[in-house]
Design an enzyme around this catalytic site. Sequence first.
Site, mmCIF file in Angstrom:
data_model
loop_
_atom_site.group_PDB
_atom_site.id
_atom_site.type_symbol
_atom_site.label_atom_id
_atom_site.label_comp_id
_atom_site.label_asym_id
_atom_site.label_seq_id
_atom_site.Cartn_x
_atom_site.Cartn_y
_atom_site.Cartn_z
ATOM 1 N NE ARG A 78 -25.798 47.092 144.532
ATOM 2 C CZ ARG A 78 -26.560 46.310 144.524
ATOM 3 N NH1 ARG A 78 -26.882 45.206 145.292
ATOM 4 N NH2 ARG A 78 -27.186 45.830 143.004
ATOM 5 C CE LYS A 184 -39.281 48.553 127.546
ATOM 6 N NZ LYS A 184 -37.872 48.823 127.120
ATOM 7 C CG HIS A 214 -39.049 56.425 126.412
ATOM 8 N ND1 HIS A 214 -38.757 55.336 126.462
ATOM 9 C CD2 HIS A 214 -38.608 56.841 125.252
ATOM 10 C CE1 HIS A 214 -38.427 54.821 125.034
ATOM 11 N NE2 HIS A 214 -38.064 55.927 124.323
ATOM 12 C CE LYS A 218 -40.297 58.045 121.489
ATOM 13 N NZ LYS A 218 -38.777 58.184 120.917
ATOM 14 C CD GLU A 252 -34.578 50.673 118.447
ATOM 15 O OE1 GLU A 252 -33.767 51.469 119.103
ATOM 16 O OE2 GLU A 252 -35.113 49.761 119.025
ATOM 17 C CG ASP A 271 -36.487 46.297 124.171
ATOM 18 O OD1 ASP A 271 -36.185 46.672 125.391
ATOM 19 O OD2 ASP A 271 -35.794 46.736 122.942
ATOM 20 C CG HIS A 276 -41.707 51.504 123.714
ATOM 21 N ND1 HIS A 276 -42.175 51.976 124.826
ATOM 22 C CD2 HIS A 276 -40.733 51.124 123.662
ATOM 23 C CE1 HIS A 276 -40.984 52.105 125.417
ATOM 24 N NE2 HIS A 276 -40.213 51.417 124.816
ATOM 25 C CE LYS A 375 -32.968 46.903 120.298
ATOM 26 N NZ LYS A 375 -33.003 48.268 120.718
HETATM 27 C C1 BG6 Z 1 -36.504 51.273 124.922
HETATM 28 C C2 BG6 Z 1 -35.843 49.899 124.499
HETATM 29 O O1 BG6 Z 1 -37.623 51.153 125.787
HETATM 30 O O2 BG6 Z 1 -37.197 52.097 123.801
HETATM 31 C C3 BG6 Z 1 -34.896 49.971 123.395
HETATM 32 O O3 BG6 Z 1 -35.739 49.378 125.614
HETATM 33 C C4 BG6 Z 1 -35.086 50.959 122.313
HETATM 34 O O4 BG6 Z 1 -34.470 48.856 123.104
HETATM 35 C C5 BG6 Z 1 -35.759 52.310 122.815
HETATM 36 O O5 BG6 Z 1 -33.984 51.240 121.574
HETATM 37 C C6 BG6 Z 1 -36.210 52.933 121.468
HETATM 38 O O6 BG6 Z 1 -36.622 54.129 122.157
HETATM 39 P P1 BG6 Z 1 -36.597 55.554 121.224
HETATM 40 O O7 BG6 Z 1 -37.351 56.408 121.732
HETATM 41 O O8 BG6 Z 1 -34.982 55.559 120.852
HETATM 42 O O9 BG6 Z 1 -37.443 55.054 119.949
#
Ligand code: BG6
Length: 525
Positions: A78, A184, A214, A218, A252, A271, A276, A375
């Site tokens: 936009r 996602k 994603h 990997k 994380e 999330d 994942h 987290k």
């Molecule tokens: C994302 C989440 O899909 O994956 C994030 O929304 C998370 O919250 C991330 O930090 C982790 O991905 P990776 O590749 O850093 O392990």
Amino acid sequence: MQTDDEKITATNAAEKLRASPKKGCSCDSLAVGRLEPCTLVIFGASGDLATRKLIPALFKMFVAGSLPGSFAIVGCGRTEMSGEEFHNRLEGLLEKQKDFDGRHWRSFASCLHYHPLAYTSESFRKLAAYLRDLDKTAQTDGNYLFHLAVPPTLYGVIGELLGEAGLSHEKREGKGWTRIVVEKPFGHNLQTAVELDTTLHRSFEEHQIFRIDHYLAKETVQNVLMLRFANAIFEPLWNRNFIDYVGIIAAESLGIEQRAGYYEKAGVIRDMFQNHMLQLLSLTAMEPPARFEADRVRDEKVKVFQAIRPFSLKPDDNLVLGQYEDGNINGAAVPGYRGEEGVNPKSLTPTFAMMRLFVDNWRWKGVPFHLISGKRLQRKVTRIVIQFKDVPHTLFENVLAEHITANRLEMGIYPEEAIRLSFQTKNPGPRLCLKTMAMDFEYSRNYKGSGFDPYAKVLLDCILGDQMLFWRQDGVEASWGLLSPILDDCEQCRGRGERLHPYAAGSWGPELAADQVKKIIGHDH
Ligand code: BG6
């Protein structure tokens, strides 16, 4: 629309490419001539995902020669800005990356365009005309890849507008394919996931829809299937007779960064688990498909989701939810979740979960799968652990004081990309003592180069039309269905506050989950 024969041809092309190393092609890159020309349209081009992940991945692909010979990128958003302003902004961001190779920037920028856009029918009609013109100048053959790097509320809207503007149709004037890439989260729960799918299917067919995760791109995650099914020694042991439990952790140290708006509504279950974590579980637990083909692999994954025992919130060790409080990460004080900018000071959103699941089928009956993600934990660690059972009989009982540590296979995804199998040896010396040793394989020590960036892999597969590493709708629905009781409990029940266990930032999560975390992190705890 593609006919069935054409769909089969697209699938076959992807299958052939997967098999190409046999025919003398390098494993590191794909020959450019094999990729069909196309235009990649990125919606949300000035946003975080596009600038931090997509454009850098595309630039790396360009430098590595892994993009089609005729290729155009159209950033849409936009924000009103000229092509030059768009280039300058991206160059400024890329320059900050340590491996940026400026020599290639000018030629890369020549295929990079910007097209301001509103989410209206008229604006999308203009986009269609713009893309048709670009087909001629950039010789992209009417092949379009639409990447939705926008907030989830816009996924359905853009899908419909593309349909209305005639941009979802394949074989316009006899040629051209169209694919849509959806990030996602795919839906917010089962109902909204079904609604989104119905909306997209009004304009697109299933083979045109690419639902990204994603994690699946990997290298080490892709390697799970190779390890299991390209070796004969693991599969006979990969079942309830030999395995005590499976642990999957994605810890994380980062907090929620600038994503409070999203995270407050999502929480850790949406999330990380709905996507994942369940994908990692399915790769670990699935049966071998008869062939390595997108639908055969995805069929097997869905069977795993369907075999997972419906979640019971009782007893407590099936589920531990937590939320981080003030603490320290690497010696620096960090605020608790409720103190993060944009978070409700009374928020009940979980930032940690430990879940115990059972896959009720012949192979896995009775083997617990412990899934942990959170987290602001002490360190970033992503790992799958296969803990084997104790030896059935200890013939060293009379001479050994110690318990014999059972074998363990660890598949490291982060920080070490590695596979480690531990086993017992005799410690040299006059006394009979055991020592746990490990056979280690580390990617960085054994393979040169930095591997393929997950987003580059995802984009490449979209260009190839290969859906192997993408969610299929039945899988999405099965995973939402599975998590519904937890989400309902998290979001609706009165005792929600009591279910949420606090933990200090920089720790390994709530005390209640400590034993499980320790089992999976093991010696690193
Ligand atoms: C994302 C989440 O899909 O994956 C994030 O929304 C998370 O919250 C991330 O930090 C982790 O991905 P990776 O590749 O850093 O392990």
